[in-house]
Design a protein around this motif. Sequence first.
Motif, PDB file in Angstrom:
ATOM      1  N   GLY A 203       7.760  15.082 -14.752  1.00 44.71           N
ATOM      2  CA  GLY A 203       8.219  14.002 -15.615  1.00 44.71           C
ATOM      3  C   GLY A 203       8.282  12.656 -14.930  1.00 44.71           C
ATOM      4  N   LEU A 204       7.684  12.538 -13.766  1.00 46.51           N
ATOM      5  CA  LEU A 204       7.724  11.286 -13.004  1.00 46.51           C
ATOM      6  C   LEU A 204       6.416  10.514 -13.074  1.00 46.51           C
ATOM      7  CD1 LEU A 204       9.491  12.705  -9.842  1.00 46.51           C
ATOM      8  CD2 LEU A 204      10.521  11.348 -11.649  1.00 46.51           C
ATOM      9  N   GLU A 205       5.508  10.933 -13.933  1.00 53.04           N
ATOM     10  CA  GLU A 205       4.190  10.304 -13.984  1.00 53.04           C
ATOM     11  C   GLU A 205       4.272   8.828 -14.360  1.00 53.04           C
ATOM     12  OE1 GLU A 205       4.859  13.127 -15.744  1.00 53.04           O
ATOM     13  OE2 GLU A 205       3.674  14.662 -14.720  1.00 53.04           O
ATOM     14  N   PHE A 206       5.116   8.516 -15.353  1.00 51.50           N
ATOM     15  CA  PHE A 206       5.230   7.131 -15.809  1.00 51.50           C
ATOM     16  C   PHE A 206       5.818   6.240 -14.716  1.00 51.50           C
ATOM     17  CE2 PHE A 206       7.168   3.645 -18.236  1.00 51.50           C
ATOM     18  CZ  PHE A 206       6.067   3.241 -18.969  1.00 51.50           C
ATOM     19  N   ALA A 207       6.869   6.717 -14.039  1.00 51.56           N
ATOM     20  CA  ALA A 207       7.481   5.949 -12.951  1.00 51.56           C
ATOM     21  C   ALA A 207       6.498   5.785 -11.786  1.00 51.56           C
ATOM     22  CB  ALA A 207       8.754   6.629 -12.470  1.00 51.56           C
ATOM     23  N   GLY A 208       5.729   6.819 -11.526  1.00 52.20           N
ATOM     24  CA  GLY A 208       4.740   6.737 -10.452  1.00 52.20           C
ATOM     25  C   GLY A 208       3.655   5.723 -10.746  1.00 52.20           C
ATOM     26  N   MET A 209       3.154   5.734 -11.962  1.00 50.93           N
ATOM     27  CA  MET A 209       2.111   4.768 -12.320  1.00 50.93           C
ATOM     28  C   MET A 209       2.666   3.350 -12.344  1.00 50.93           C
ATOM     29  SD  MET A 209      -0.621   6.398 -12.383  1.00 50.93           S
ATOM     30  CE  MET A 209      -1.696   5.137 -12.999  1.00 50.93           C
ATOM     31  N   LYS A 210       3.927   3.204 -12.698  1.00 55.57           N
ATOM     32  CA  LYS A 210       4.567   1.889 -12.667  1.00 55.57           C
ATOM     33  C   LYS A 210       4.679   1.388 -11.222  1.00 55.57           C
ATOM     34  CE  LYS A 210       7.871  -0.210 -15.664  1.00 55.57           C
ATOM     35  NZ  LYS A 210       9.072  -0.071 -16.459  1.00 55.57           N
ATOM     36  N   ALA A 211       5.028   2.273 -10.297  1.00 57.73           N
ATOM     37  CA  ALA A 211       5.102   1.898  -8.885  1.00 57.73           C
ATOM     38  C   ALA A 211       3.724   1.517  -8.351  1.00 57.73           C
ATOM     39  CB  ALA A 211       5.695   3.044  -8.066  1.00 57.73           C
ATOM     40  N   VAL A 212       2.695   2.236  -8.774  1.00 59.76           N
ATOM     41  CA  VAL A 212       1.330   1.894  -8.369  1.00 59.76           C
ATOM     42  C   VAL A 212       0.967   0.493  -8.846  1.00 59.76           C
ATOM     43  CG1 VAL A 212      -1.107   2.459  -8.724  1.00 59.76           C
ATOM     44  CG2 VAL A 212       0.510   4.271  -8.195  1.00 59.76           C
ATOM     45  N   LEU A 213       1.303   0.183 -10.087  1.00 66.05           N
ATOM     46  CA  LEU A 213       0.981  -1.140 -10.619  1.00 66.05           C
ATOM     47  C   LEU A 213       1.780  -2.245  -9.946  1.00 66.05           C
ATOM     48  CD1 LEU A 213       0.505  -0.441 -14.417  1.00 66.05           C
ATOM     49  CD2 LEU A 213      -1.221  -1.016 -12.729  1.00 66.05           C
ATOM     50  N   PHE A 214       3.049  -1.983  -9.601  1.00 66.22           N
ATOM     51  CA  PHE A 214       3.823  -2.975  -8.848  1.00 66.22           C
ATOM     52  C   PHE A 214       3.175  -3.234  -7.487  1.00 66.22           C
ATOM     53  CE2 PHE A 214       7.612  -2.317 -11.601  1.00 66.22           C
ATOM     54  CZ  PHE A 214       7.933  -3.651 -11.803  1.00 66.22           C
TER      55      PHE A 214
ATOM     56  N   LEU B 238       0.828  -1.206   0.000  1.00 64.42           N
ATOM     57  CA  LEU B 238       0.000   0.000   0.000  1.00 64.42           C
ATOM     58  C   LEU B 238       0.865   1.259   0.000  1.00 64.42           C
ATOM     59  CD1 LEU B 238      -2.875   1.131   0.114  1.00 64.42           C
ATOM     60  CD2 LEU B 238      -2.726   0.987   2.598  1.00 64.42           C
ATOM     61  N   ALA B 239       1.972   1.233   0.751  1.00 62.76           N
ATOM     62  CA  ALA B 239       2.885   2.376   0.769  1.00 62.76           C
ATOM     63  C   ALA B 239       3.522   2.589  -0.604  1.00 62.76           C
ATOM     64  CB  ALA B 239       3.967   2.163   1.824  1.00 62.76           C
ATOM     65  N   LEU B 240       3.848   1.491  -1.298  1.00 58.12           N
ATOM     66  CA  LEU B 240       4.394   1.609  -2.648  1.00 58.12           C
ATOM     67  C   LEU B 240       3.374   2.229  -3.593  1.00 58.12           C
ATOM     68  CD1 LEU B 240       6.722   0.975  -4.615  1.00 58.12           C
ATOM     69  CD2 LEU B 240       5.678  -1.278  -4.937  1.00 58.12           C
ATOM     70  N   MET B 241       2.119   1.840  -3.466  1.00 55.46           N
ATOM     71  CA  MET B 241       1.068   2.426  -4.293  1.00 55.46           C
ATOM     72  C   MET B 241       0.896   3.912  -3.995  1.00 55.46           C
ATOM     73  SD  MET B 241      -1.727  -0.640  -4.160  1.00 55.46           S
ATOM     74  CE  MET B 241      -3.050   0.454  -4.548  1.00 55.46           C
ATOM     75  N   GLU B 242       0.912   4.273  -2.730  1.00 56.53           N
ATOM     76  CA  GLU B 242       0.757   5.677  -2.356  1.00 56.53           C
ATOM     77  C   GLU B 242       1.957   6.512  -2.792  1.00 56.53           C
ATOM     78  OE1 GLU B 242      -1.835   7.273  -1.226  1.00 56.53           O
ATOM     79  OE2 GLU B 242      -3.059   5.480  -1.098  1.00 56.53           O
ATOM     80  N   ALA B 243       3.160   5.955  -2.686  1.00 51.21           N
ATOM     81  CA  ALA B 243       4.344   6.683  -3.155  1.00 51.21           C
ATOM     82  C   ALA B 243       4.282   6.865  -4.669  1.00 51.21           C
ATOM     83  CB  ALA B 243       5.609   5.932  -2.754  1.00 51.21           C
TER      84      ALA B 243
END
Length: 135
Positions: A59-70, A43-48
């Motif tokens: 420019g971090l949107e793609f990395a953020g969405m990837k972390a949410v999916l992980f 859950l913390a990974l999704m929130e981060a």
Amino acid sequence: MALNLAFLSAISALLCVALGLFTLRKNPGHTANIGFTAGLMCLALMEAGSFLALLAGQGLEFAGMKAVLFGQALMPSAWLLFTSVFGRGDYKNIPATQLYLIIGTSAASLIFCILLAIPSLSASFISLPSVFSEE
């Protein structure tokens, strides 16, 4: 607006990490505590990831969405471990049927994470957030 939501996500991630570590510190060998901490870390990974995705123009949107999916991929196996153990009085003996279910769910999560790590496939999983754009 999106910046306020980003900071709420960051605070939520920090609270999840703090609660997970506090729970694990009390009895690190207890399987329910390990499952609870693993679920909170997902859950913390999704929130981060949400925090990174909601930072406008960085420019971090793609990395953020990837972390949410992980985080979403790993969450079912972590919470399944916690719920399988927490509901039983004898947490050291997990029945074989539940153990196979946990292993199967973990394998499915691992396969999804491997697919998400492949750059050509990860673009098909991720759509960048446009709900909070102020354009």
